[in-house]
Design a protein around this motif. Structure first.
Motif: not given
Length: 100
Positions: A27-42
């Motif tokens: 379940i955790l792996q599936a959640q990680q695959l469906t989430q967008k990667p977080v962009q680092p703040a400028a």
């Protein structure tokens, strides 16, 4: 209850726990695959103008200070030269015997 029955029940419980852990990991792996990667703040750029204003205010004072220092050095060099020349003339007069 015998030791064999306890071991069998522990083995069944361990198998059930292993299946639950595997399900949670899936379940955790599936959640990680469906989430967008977080962009680092400028990075926040602050104080850009204040720095230049401070340098603009400080630069004339620094220039005037430098100019006055150079003038003081030149004036002291001239005064030292005149003093040495006068003392040399006095010494030459003293050596010649012209005491006045």
């Amino acid at each position: 209850m015998s030791d064999i029955e306890k071991a069998a029940r522990d083995a069944v419980d361990a198998q059930a726990n292993a299946e639950q852990v595997a399900l949670i990991l899936a379940i955790l792996q599936a959640q990680q695959l469906t989430q967008k990667p977080v962009q680092p703040a400028a990075p926040v750029r602050s104080g850009g103008h204040g720095k230049w204003i401070a340098m603009g205010v400080a630069a004339p004072f620094l220039a005037v200070t430098l100019a006055l220092s150079v003038m003081a050095f030149a004036l002291s060099a001239v005064a030292l030269t005149v003093c040495v020349l006068v003392l040399r003339g006095l010494w030459a007069d003293y050596q010649r015997g012209n005491k006045s």
